[in-house]
Write a protein that holds these residues in place. Sequence first.
Motif, PDB file in Angstrom:
ATOM      1  N   VAL A   1       0.843  -1.207   0.000  1.00 42.54           N
ATOM      2  CA  VAL A   1       0.000   0.000   0.000  1.00 42.54           C
ATOM      3  C   VAL A   1       0.868   1.242   0.000  1.00 42.54           C
ATOM      4  CG1 VAL A   1      -1.625   1.332   1.401  1.00 42.54           C
ATOM      5  CG2 VAL A   1      -1.994  -1.117   1.059  1.00 42.54           C
ATOM      6  N   MET A   2       1.930   1.220   0.809  1.00 45.81           N
ATOM      7  CA  MET A   2       2.825   2.383   0.856  1.00 45.81           C
ATOM      8  C   MET A   2       3.526   2.578  -0.478  1.00 45.81           C
ATOM      9  SD  MET A   2       4.288   1.981   4.723  1.00 45.81           S
ATOM     10  CE  MET A   2       5.542   3.214   4.544  1.00 45.81           C
ATOM     11  N   ALA A   3       3.911   1.493  -1.136  1.00 45.43           N
ATOM     12  CA  ALA A   3       4.553   1.600  -2.450  1.00 45.43           C
ATOM     13  C   ALA A   3       3.572   2.159  -3.460  1.00 45.43           C
ATOM     14  CB  ALA A   3       5.074   0.242  -2.900  1.00 45.43           C
ATOM     15  N   ASP A   4       2.322   1.699  -3.416  1.00 41.49           N
ATOM     16  CA  ASP A   4       1.302   2.231  -4.312  1.00 41.49           C
ATOM     17  C   ASP A   4       1.088   3.711  -4.047  1.00 41.49           C
ATOM     18  OD1 ASP A   4       0.972  -0.230  -5.479  1.00 41.49           O
ATOM     19  OD2 ASP A   4      -0.887  -0.715  -4.405  1.00 41.49           O
ATOM     20  N   ASP A   5       1.074   4.096  -2.767  1.00 44.56           N
ATOM     21  CA  ASP A   5       0.902   5.503  -2.406  1.00 44.56           C
ATOM     22  C   ASP A   5       2.084   6.328  -2.904  1.00 44.56           C
ATOM     23  OD1 ASP A   5      -0.607   7.579  -1.161  1.00 44.56           O
ATOM     24  OD2 ASP A   5       0.791   7.534   0.542  1.00 44.56           O
ATOM     25  N   ASP A   6       3.293   5.785  -2.763  1.00 43.87           N
ATOM     26  CA  ASP A   6       4.479   6.477  -3.263  1.00 43.87           C
ATOM     27  C   ASP A   6       4.420   6.623  -4.783  1.00 43.87           C
ATOM     28  OD1 ASP A   6       5.499   6.739  -0.722  1.00 43.87           O
ATOM     29  OD2 ASP A   6       6.927   5.083  -0.908  1.00 43.87           O
ATOM     30  N   ASP A   7       3.967   5.568  -5.475  1.00 45.18           N
ATOM     31  CA  ASP A   7       3.821   5.629  -6.931  1.00 45.18           C
ATOM     32  C   ASP A   7       2.828   6.715  -7.323  1.00 45.18           C
ATOM     33  OD1 ASP A   7       5.608   3.557  -7.208  1.00 45.18           O
ATOM     34  OD2 ASP A   7       4.076   2.033  -7.632  1.00 45.18           O
ATOM     35  N   ALA A   8       1.709   6.776  -6.610  1.00 42.18           N
ATOM     36  CA  ALA A   8       0.682   7.772  -6.913  1.00 42.18           C
ATOM     37  C   ALA A   8       1.205   9.187  -6.654  1.00 42.18           C
ATOM     38  CB  ALA A   8      -0.574   7.514  -6.087  1.00 42.18           C
ATOM     39  N   LYS A   9       1.916   9.360  -5.554  1.00 44.92           N
ATOM     40  CA  LYS A   9       2.472  10.685  -5.247  1.00 44.92           C
ATOM     41  C   LYS A   9       3.521  11.092  -6.277  1.00 44.92           C
ATOM     42  CE  LYS A   9       1.602  10.758  -0.321  1.00 44.92           C
ATOM     43  NZ  LYS A   9       2.176  10.746   1.036  1.00 44.92           N
ATOM     44  N   GLY A  10       4.345  10.133  -6.674  1.00 45.38           N
ATOM     45  CA  GLY A  10       5.357  10.422  -7.697  1.00 45.38           C
ATOM     46  C   GLY A  10       4.717  10.770  -9.024  1.00 45.38           C
ATOM     47  N   ALA A  11       3.676  10.022  -9.400  1.00 44.03           N
ATOM     48  CA  ALA A  11       2.976  10.300 -10.655  1.00 44.03           C
ATOM     49  C   ALA A  11       2.295  11.659 -10.604  1.00 44.03           C
ATOM     50  CB  ALA A  11       1.954   9.197 -10.939  1.00 44.03           C
ATOM     51  N   GLN A  12       1.733  11.995  -9.453  1.00 45.53           N
ATOM     52  CA  GLN A  12       1.083  13.299  -9.303  1.00 45.53           C
ATOM     53  C   GLN A  12       2.119  14.423  -9.419  1.00 45.53           C
ATOM     54  OE1 GLN A  12      -0.692  14.100  -5.474  1.00 45.53           O
ATOM     55  NE2 GLN A  12      -1.999  15.685  -6.330  1.00 45.53           N
ATOM     56  N   LYS A  13       3.253  14.239  -8.788  1.00 40.38           N
ATOM     57  CA  LYS A  13       4.304  15.254  -8.840  1.00 40.38           C
ATOM     58  C   LYS A  13       4.794  15.468 -10.274  1.00 40.38           C
ATOM     59  CE  LYS A  13       8.673  16.541  -6.753  1.00 40.38           C
ATOM     60  NZ  LYS A  13       9.704  16.204  -5.788  1.00 40.38           N
ATOM     61  N   LEU A  14       4.979  14.366 -11.012  1.00 35.11           N
ATOM     62  CA  LEU A  14       5.419  14.479 -12.402  1.00 35.11           C
ATOM     63  C   LEU A  14       4.356  15.152 -13.276  1.00 35.11           C
ATOM     64  CD1 LEU A  14       7.203  11.050 -12.920  1.00 35.11           C
ATOM     65  CD2 LEU A  14       8.257  13.310 -12.664  1.00 35.11           C
ATOM     66  N   ALA A  15       3.090  14.846 -13.022  1.00 35.12           N
ATOM     67  CA  ALA A  15       2.014  15.482 -13.784  1.00 35.12           C
ATOM     68  C   ALA A  15       1.964  16.986 -13.504  1.00 35.12           C
ATOM     69  CB  ALA A  15       0.668  14.834 -13.459  1.00 35.12           C
TER      70      ALA A  15
ATOM     71  N   SER B   1       7.569  19.320 -27.104  1.00 34.48           N
ATOM     72  CA  SER B   1       8.094  18.363 -26.116  1.00 34.48           C
ATOM     73  C   SER B   1       7.440  18.555 -24.750  1.00 34.48           C
ATOM     74  CB  SER B   1       9.614  18.458 -26.011  1.00 34.48           C
ATOM     75  OG  SER B   1      10.010  19.738 -25.586  1.00 34.48           O
ATOM     76  N   GLU B   2       7.213  19.799 -24.351  1.00 34.69           N
ATOM     77  CA  GLU B   2       6.543  20.064 -23.080  1.00 34.69           C
ATOM     78  C   GLU B   2       5.104  19.563 -23.107  1.00 34.69           C
ATOM     79  OE1 GLU B   2       8.311  22.261 -24.801  1.00 34.69           O
ATOM     80  OE2 GLU B   2       9.740  23.246 -23.451  1.00 34.69           O
ATOM     81  N   ARG B   3       4.443  19.776 -24.229  1.00 31.92           N
ATOM     82  CA  ARG B   3       3.061  19.321 -24.394  1.00 31.92           C
ATOM     83  C   ARG B   3       2.982  17.797 -24.278  1.00 31.92           C
ATOM     84  NH1 ARG B   3       1.932  21.552 -29.152  1.00 31.92           N
ATOM     85  NH2 ARG B   3       2.725  19.771 -30.282  1.00 31.92           N
ATOM     86  N   GLN B   4       3.881  17.100 -24.951  1.00 31.59           N
ATOM     87  CA  GLN B   4       3.870  15.641 -24.917  1.00 31.59           C
ATOM     88  C   GLN B   4       4.217  15.114 -23.530  1.00 31.59           C
ATOM     89  OE1 GLN B   4       2.533  13.715 -26.921  1.00 31.59           O
ATOM     90  NE2 GLN B   4       3.286  11.703 -26.366  1.00 31.59           N
ATOM     91  N   TYR B   5       5.186  15.733 -22.878  1.00 30.45           N
ATOM     92  CA  TYR B   5       5.559  15.303 -21.529  1.00 30.45           C
ATOM     93  C   TYR B   5       4.368  15.473 -20.581  1.00 30.45           C
ATOM     94  CZ  TYR B   5       7.881  14.820 -17.091  1.00 30.45           C
ATOM     95  OH  TYR B   5       8.228  14.409 -15.828  1.00 30.45           O
ATOM     96  N   TYR B   6       3.691  16.610 -20.666  1.00 32.63           N
ATOM     97  CA  TYR B   6       2.522  16.862 -19.828  1.00 32.63           C
ATOM     98  C   TYR B   6       1.443  15.812 -20.093  1.00 32.63           C
ATOM     99  CZ  TYR B   6      -1.595  19.378 -18.013  1.00 32.63           C
ATOM    100  OH  TYR B   6      -2.750  19.734 -17.354  1.00 32.63           O
ATOM    101  N   ARG B   7       1.175  15.548 -21.346  1.00 35.75           N
ATOM    102  CA  ARG B   7       0.146  14.569 -21.707  1.00 35.75           C
ATOM    103  C   ARG B   7       0.485  13.190 -21.137  1.00 35.75           C
ATOM    104  NH1 ARG B   7       0.076  15.263 -27.015  1.00 35.75           N
ATOM    105  NH2 ARG B   7      -1.754  16.585 -27.013  1.00 35.75           N
ATOM    106  N   VAL B   8       1.715  12.754 -21.317  1.00 33.81           N
ATOM    107  CA  VAL B   8       2.130  11.426 -20.856  1.00 33.81           C
ATOM    108  C   VAL B   8       2.135  11.358 -19.325  1.00 33.81           C
ATOM    109  CG1 VAL B   8       4.073   9.799 -20.793  1.00 33.81           C
ATOM    110  CG2 VAL B   8       3.397  10.876 -22.947  1.00 33.81           C
ATOM    111  N   ALA B   9       2.649  12.385 -18.672  1.00 29.70           N
ATOM    112  CA  ALA B   9       2.695  12.393 -17.206  1.00 29.70           C
ATOM    113  C   ALA B   9       1.287  12.399 -16.627  1.00 29.70           C
ATOM    114  CB  ALA B   9       3.486  13.600 -16.699  1.00 29.70           C
ATOM    115  N   LEU B  10       0.390  13.169 -17.229  1.00 24.18           N
ATOM    116  CA  LEU B  10      -0.996  13.193 -16.749  1.00 24.18           C
ATOM    117  C   LEU B  10      -1.667  11.851 -16.995  1.00 24.18           C
ATOM    118  CD1 LEU B  10      -3.268  14.735 -15.435  1.00 24.18           C
ATOM    119  CD2 LEU B  10      -3.798  15.745 -17.666  1.00 24.18           C
TER     120      LEU B  10
END
Length: 126
Positions: free
Chosen positions: A22-36, A74-83
């Motif tokens: 659960v903590m790893a999943d939470d860390d993954d979600a937080k990391g994904a949110q930060k990148l988005a 490149s910024e547009r694509q990065y944003y799209r992929v991260a989101l």
Amino acid sequence: MRMRMLGAALVMMTSAAMMSSVMADDDDAKGAQKLAQQGRDDYWHCLAREYSRDSNQGMTERDFGRSVASACPSERQYYRVALLDYLTTQYPEIDAGAHLATANRAVESAQKDIVTAFVKHRPPSK
């Protein structure tokens, strides 16, 4: 008595493993949110640079809209992929196509907001 202790140890180990997951999943979600969020910020900063170019002064709304749509690839694509990654992490049960549509709408919304700001703050025609 020995079986009870073994059972208790097994329950504790299973609980710890589940909490770790659960903590790893939470860390993954937080990391994904930060990148988005970082992707969004980078894209917005790039659009802001596009907005403030002197060469935009005489542009029509339509021309500026076209310029913004092709700016910052490149910024547009990065944003799209991260989101997309963030949405998939947060809502894995939802179809990936729906997440892609949401990410595309977010990009389109950013572009629309920049064009709207351009039109509102454009000096009046002479």
